[in-house]
Design a protein around this motif. Structure first.
Motif, PDB file in Angstrom:
ATOM      1  N   GLN A  34      16.556  18.371 -27.717  1.00 29.24           N
ATOM      2  CA  GLN A  34      17.694  18.727 -27.466  1.00 29.24           C
ATOM      3  C   GLN A  34      17.702  20.277 -28.254  1.00 29.24           C
ATOM      4  O   GLN A  34      17.090  20.050 -29.173  1.00 29.24           O
ATOM      5  N   LEU A  64      21.210  10.972 -27.070  1.00 22.75           N
ATOM      6  CA  LEU A  64      20.245  11.736 -28.316  1.00 22.75           C
ATOM      7  C   LEU A  64      19.084  11.239 -28.275  1.00 22.75           C
ATOM      8  O   LEU A  64      19.552  10.149 -29.723  1.00 22.75           O
ATOM      9  N   THR A 120      12.498  22.259 -32.248  1.00 27.78           N
ATOM     10  CA  THR A 120      14.067  21.619 -32.015  1.00 27.78           C
ATOM     11  C   THR A 120      14.559  20.814 -32.763  1.00 27.78           C
ATOM     12  O   THR A 120      14.447  19.449 -32.267  1.00 27.78           O
ATOM     13  N   ALA A 122      20.203  20.071 -32.882  1.00 25.74           N
ATOM     14  CA  ALA A 122      20.659  18.789 -31.408  1.00 25.74           C
ATOM     15  C   ALA A 122      22.302  18.528 -31.848  1.00 25.74           C
ATOM     16  O   ALA A 122      23.112  18.301 -31.550  1.00 25.74           O
TER      17      ALA A 122
END
Length: 468
Positions: free
Chosen positions: A177, A398, A407, A412
């Motif tokens: 994410q 997630l 990322t 995240a």
């Protein structure tokens, strides 16, 4: 162009289970990110019926590549629709001009409309609503699955589907994410005063250094202990030191550099010269420099020959170089020989070769004042938060890899922890992390666990009582 004139042709690959009631069968819309990428990666590496075999953390040898039945396909849990971003895959922009000059001008206007945060999300929303009508799937449990920039797209798209199209989603599944680009460890030096990227990337630096045996202090420890210590330092002493800026004393700066050395494997002298702030590209260049190796970005378990040992940042990503040919070649073989499609067409894995490719990062956040043109650092956290508030039953999952520097997983977590939602909705968010990189599924044990986690998430949220 008139409303009835198609401006974009988007390509997709849909897999349906036969002999079942489609209104009871979950359907998941999947896409990769980039921005500018097709969805060949999720299709051939994670969820499709066939999977390309690649080496775990080293360069996959050239063709012939091995294509196998995918034991971990998500088809046991959901029908799947792999969507290629406009301009990628077999999809095309459709300029309507009557001559070359008019078509070129029309293409420019199309690019402005489609290749950007908001235009892209609107295109995907139109695709999904048309798809639901075409295949009579309006009453199916519905899911979005985005990877990388695809998670950014999912945040904006979920808000559009919920609030504009009146489609309540059962779940949004996020892989690797990034919602707030102000947390990115790619080029953070261009945003002085924002030290979040350095703090949030530190646990990934530590995991990577541990994997490559650069942390003598942790030789006998498991990854969990390394991450625990790194996270505690990142949100405590390291954060305080960066916050102090130029008021940090030389003695304290050296003390922090020495602790950073223990957690990153980078030399104290280098950390001091870097002002305690090491970007992703700098880390990839420096971690294994004494071995003449560059460290991967998408998956830091990978290494490759260093292009320029005197450079400040790494020139390329060894992980991307290691597997891209296998994915693209295997897909082209599969789609033409197994699916019998596209014989006279070119499949575009991305649009980066297009001379006019440019992505508009402007985004008008929900509730923004009329004078806000969407400029500034892209942050779509409020879009996902609004979708969750509009539909309080919406569940969010997630997923991320510990070895992902594109990322970072801790960034995240930070984003999810700072979503502007009521405390009562926090329970709607679940987390799962894996000993893999950006493309979690490239590591087969992680792919198996990812499959089991996502299948369980769908089972628990399809409103049919199976997982309740």
């Amino acid at each position: 162009a008139k409303e009835s004139t198609p401006e974009v042709a988007m390509s997709y690959f849909a897999y349906f289970k036969q002999g079942v009631d489609p209104s009871k069968r979950p359907i998941t819309f999947l896409y990769n990110g980039g921005p500018g990428s097709s969805t060949v990666w999720l299709h051939m590496g994670a969820w499709g019926p066939k999977r390309v075999v690649t080496n775990d953390d080293t360069h996959t040898p050239a063709a012939p590549y091995q294509l196998v039945n995918n034991d971990y396909s998500l088809l046991d849990a959901s029908d799947l629709v792999f969507i290629d971003m406009p301009g990628t895959g077999f999809g095309r922009l459709l300029p309507q001009g009557k001559d070359d000059a008019a078509r070129a001008a029309d293409r420019k206007e199309l690019i402005k409309k489609i290749w950007g945060v908001d235009g892209d999300a609107q295109a995907f929303s139109r695709f999904i609503t048309q798809f639901l009508s075409t295949y009579n799937r309006w009453n199916s449990p519905k899911y979005l699955f985005g990877e990388s920039y695809g998670t950014t797209r999912s945040a904006v798209l979920s808000g559009i589907l919920e609030e504009q199209d009146n489609i309540d989603l059962n779940g949004v599944i996020l892989l690797s994410q990034i919602l707030n680009f102000g947390t990115s460890i790619d080029g953070p030096e261009s945003d002085p005063g924002n030290d979040l990227p350095y703090e949030l990337a530190l646990p990934t630096y530590s995991a990577t250094a541990w994997y490559h045996h650069k942390l003598p202090k942790y030789n006998n420890d498991k990854l969990g202990q390394v991450l625990k210590d790194s996270i505690a330092f990142a949100k405590g002493e390291y954060r305080d030191a960066l916050y102090a800026g130029s008021t940090l004393s030389p003695a304290k700066e050296r003390e922090v550099a020495e602790k950073l050395h223990e957690l990153t494997g980078l030399p104290v002298a280098y950390l001091l010269r870097a002002n305690l702030r090491v970007s992703g590209g700098m880390f990839e260049q420096q971690l294994q420099i004494n071995d003449d190796l560059a460290t991967g970005r998408l998956d830091t378990r990978f290494s490759g020959p260093e292009m320029d040992p005197m450079a400040k940042e790494s020139y390329y990503d060894p992980q991307s170089a290691a597997i891209s040919s296998a994915y693209v070649s295997a897909f082209n073989d599969y789609v033409r020989n197994d699916l019998k499609f596209g014989q006279d067409m070119k499949y575009r894995p991305d649009v980066y070769a297009a001379g006019d490719f440019k992505w508009d990062m402007k985004h008008r956040a929900p509730g923004a004042p009329p004078w806000d043109d969407g400029s500034g650092t892209l942050n779509v956290m409020i879009d996902l938060a609004d979708a969750m508030k509009y539909n309080p039953n919406l569940k969010v999952m997630l997923n991320g890899g510990f070895y992902d520097l594109a990322t970072p997983f801790y960034a995240a977590i930070y984003e999810e922890d700072h979503l502007p939602i009521p405390r009562s909705l926090r329970k709607n968010i679940s987390y799962a992390f894996y000993p893999s990189g950006h493309m979690v599924y490239a590591h087969i044990p992680s792919l198996k666990q990812l499959h089991d986690n996502v299948a369980a998430f769908i089972d628990a949220t399809d409103n049919q009582g199976n997982g309740k």
